[in-house]
Design a protein around this motif. Sequence first.
Motif, mmCIF file in Angstrom:
data_model
loop_
_atom_site.group_PDB
_atom_site.id
_atom_site.type_symbol
_atom_site.label_atom_id
_atom_site.label_comp_id
_atom_site.label_asym_id
_atom_site.label_seq_id
_atom_site.Cartn_x
_atom_site.Cartn_y
_atom_site.Cartn_z
ATOM 1 N N VAL A 146 -14.013 56.950 -1.305
ATOM 2 C CA VAL A 146 -14.912 57.960 -1.866
ATOM 3 C C VAL A 146 -14.993 57.819 -3.378
ATOM 4 C CG1 VAL A 146 -15.199 60.434 -2.297
ATOM 5 C CG2 VAL A 146 -14.649 59.616 0.003
ATOM 6 N N TYR A 147 -13.843 57.633 -4.030
ATOM 7 C CA TYR A 147 -13.832 57.506 -5.489
ATOM 8 C C TYR A 147 -14.651 56.291 -5.925
ATOM 9 C CZ TYR A 147 -12.057 57.450 -10.275
ATOM 10 O OH TYR A 147 -11.962 57.476 -11.646
ATOM 11 N N THR A 148 -14.455 55.179 -5.231
ATOM 12 C CA THR A 148 -15.194 53.961 -5.569
ATOM 13 C C THR A 148 -16.697 54.155 -5.344
ATOM 14 O OG1 THR A 148 -13.294 52.608 -4.931
ATOM 15 C CG2 THR A 148 -15.432 51.501 -5.089
ATOM 16 N N TYR A 149 -17.050 54.765 -4.213
ATOM 17 C CA TYR A 149 -18.460 54.980 -3.891
ATOM 18 C C TYR A 149 -19.126 55.890 -4.922
ATOM 19 C CZ TYR A 149 -22.565 57.068 -1.757
ATOM 20 O OH TYR A 149 -23.838 57.535 -1.547
ATOM 21 N N VAL A 150 -18.455 56.981 -5.275
ATOM 22 C CA VAL A 150 -19.046 57.961 -6.189
ATOM 23 C C VAL A 150 -19.293 57.337 -7.559
ATOM 24 C CG1 VAL A 150 -18.571 60.089 -7.444
ATOM 25 C CG2 VAL A 150 -18.169 59.989 -5.000
ATOM 26 N N TYR A 151 -18.344 56.533 -8.034
ATOM 27 C CA TYR A 151 -18.571 55.890 -9.336
ATOM 28 C C TYR A 151 -19.666 54.826 -9.230
ATOM 29 C CZ TYR A 151 -17.976 53.448 -13.714
ATOM 30 O OH TYR A 151 -18.218 52.879 -14.940
ATOM 31 N N ALA A 152 -19.640 54.044 -8.154
ATOM 32 C CA ALA A 152 -20.675 53.015 -7.983
ATOM 33 C C ALA A 152 -22.052 53.639 -7.879
ATOM 34 C CB ALA A 152 -20.368 52.179 -6.737
ATOM 35 N N PHE A 264 -30.130 65.367 -19.981
ATOM 36 C CA PHE A 264 -30.205 64.411 -18.880
ATOM 37 C C PHE A 264 -28.807 63.839 -18.671
ATOM 38 C CE2 PHE A 264 -34.252 64.523 -21.080
ATOM 39 C CZ PHE A 264 -35.150 64.750 -20.048
ATOM 40 N N GLU A 265 -28.212 64.148 -17.538
ATOM 41 C CA GLU A 265 -26.873 63.652 -17.270
ATOM 42 C C GLU A 265 -26.716 63.324 -15.790
ATOM 43 O OE1 GLU A 265 -24.046 66.587 -18.420
ATOM 44 O OE2 GLU A 265 -24.633 68.015 -16.871
ATOM 45 N N LYS A 266 -25.807 62.420 -15.523
ATOM 46 C CA LYS A 266 -25.523 61.993 -14.158
ATOM 47 C C LYS A 266 -24.016 61.832 -14.042
ATOM 48 C CE LYS A 266 -27.093 58.639 -10.710
ATOM 49 N NZ LYS A 266 -27.904 57.412 -10.475
ATOM 50 N N LEU A 267 -23.391 62.721 -13.284
ATOM 51 C CA LEU A 267 -21.943 62.750 -13.183
ATOM 52 C C LEU A 267 -21.493 62.306 -11.793
ATOM 53 C CD1 LEU A 267 -21.383 66.205 -14.893
ATOM 54 C CD2 LEU A 267 -21.081 63.963 -15.925
ATOM 55 N N PRO A 268 -20.313 61.678 -11.699
ATOM 56 C CA PRO A 268 -19.800 61.317 -10.369
ATOM 57 C C PRO A 268 -19.441 62.572 -9.580
ATOM 58 C CG PRO A 268 -18.180 60.797 -12.080
ATOM 59 C CD PRO A 268 -19.429 61.219 -12.778
ATOM 60 N N GLN A 269 -20.117 62.781 -8.460
ATOM 61 C CA GLN A 269 -19.908 63.969 -7.638
ATOM 62 C C GLN A 269 -19.810 63.576 -6.175
ATOM 63 O OE1 GLN A 269 -22.867 66.974 -8.294
ATOM 64 N NE2 GLN A 269 -22.642 66.979 -10.503
ATOM 65 N N PHE A 270 -19.091 64.408 -5.428
ATOM 66 C CA PHE A 270 -18.997 64.215 -3.984
ATOM 67 C C PHE A 270 -19.138 65.573 -3.320
ATOM 68 C CE2 PHE A 270 -16.548 63.748 0.020
ATOM 69 C CZ PHE A 270 -17.320 62.757 0.603
ATOM 70 N N LEU A 271 -20.167 65.710 -2.488
ATOM 71 C CA LEU A 271 -20.467 66.963 -1.802
ATOM 72 C C LEU A 271 -20.613 68.116 -2.787
ATOM 73 C CD1 LEU A 271 -18.070 66.677 1.290
ATOM 74 C CD2 LEU A 271 -20.496 66.052 1.130
ATOM 75 N N VAL A 287 -22.348 53.637 -18.330
ATOM 76 C CA VAL A 287 -23.246 53.398 -17.194
ATOM 77 C C VAL A 287 -24.421 54.356 -17.238
ATOM 78 C CG1 VAL A 287 -23.417 53.359 -14.689
ATOM 79 C CG2 VAL A 287 -21.284 52.638 -15.808
ATOM 80 N N ALA A 288 -24.125 55.631 -17.431
ATOM 81 C CA ALA A 288 -25.173 56.654 -17.453
ATOM 82 C C ALA A 288 -24.779 57.757 -18.430
ATOM 83 C CB ALA A 288 -25.380 57.225 -16.051
ATOM 84 N N PRO A 289 -24.878 57.487 -19.725
ATOM 85 C CA PRO A 289 -24.479 58.503 -20.707
ATOM 86 C C PRO A 289 -25.425 59.698 -20.703
ATOM 87 C CG PRO A 289 -25.610 56.700 -21.796
ATOM 88 C CD PRO A 289 -25.422 56.283 -20.370
#
Length: 298
Positions: A146-152, A264-271, A287-289
């Motif tokens: 999950v951690y790898t997927y969310v960051y990717a 404009f932001e994009k953060l690693p999130q899960f559910l 990657v996405a500042p």
Amino acid sequence: SLIAFLVTTPYAILDFHTFYVGLAHMWSFVGGEPTAKSPRIFGVYEILFELFPFGATWPMLFFFLWGLSVTVRRGWTGAEKILALGFLSAFLLIWASSTRYTNYIAPIFGIYYLFCAQGALDILDRMKWRGVRVAAAGALGLFLVVYTYVYADLFAGTNTRESASEWIMQNIGEKQSAGIIRNYFWTPGALRSPDRKFNVVKGGDELSEFREALTGLQQMSPAPDYFILSEIEWRTILHHSERDPKFMDIFESFISQYERVQTFEKLPQFLGHRLWMRTPPMDLIRVAPAIWVYKKHA
């Protein structure tokens, strides 16, 4: 050799001007004053409790430390001594660096994970029931996936720079202006687009050192109608202000003319839950500042 360099770097000849500009830009970093360097003691904390947890998760840091304790208690084998020496050598190089990024520890992840595995196996062996061991190993594996997927996932979809560019092109008019500290990889593409209808005002050009470009905000007169700032620039301002507070004074004086109108932001999130509860190392946000758009007060 020169021949090997030219074979592997053909653009040095095909586009010599860009190659030379790039070298001059990097030389500006070498020739400038050194930036603030974090204390050596803090450097150990930063590597162990910031770079490794963000790069490989907190559970793996726990297993790594547990694996080391297991090794110390039962005694080191010859192979483990060699691995530990390699790990320590790389650790000291990172510790001695004035800047520390997560990718710096990538070369020692192999050794790191070997000790992690040793710690995890020791803990699993202490569990009496096979079902509990399987469940624990499965939970750990699922968490890492999950951690790898969310960051990717930060690499997928619309990037913050693209979202900001779209808004900028739609909302900044022909007779208006947009300001930036300087043009760099974090800059939304709209500010470089030949199709833009507005004027772009910069604190410094592409070869300016960041502090020089930041100081250039004082010369923006009149102040541009909009100002675009990235999270990377903001954290760089904080970094330089630790050494010299005047940089924060310059920025605060300038930005006081504005109010933030878009984020404009994009953060690693899960559910729907954020994965990072602390401020991540600088290289992970590249990657996405986050991009912030400010509008001058009427």
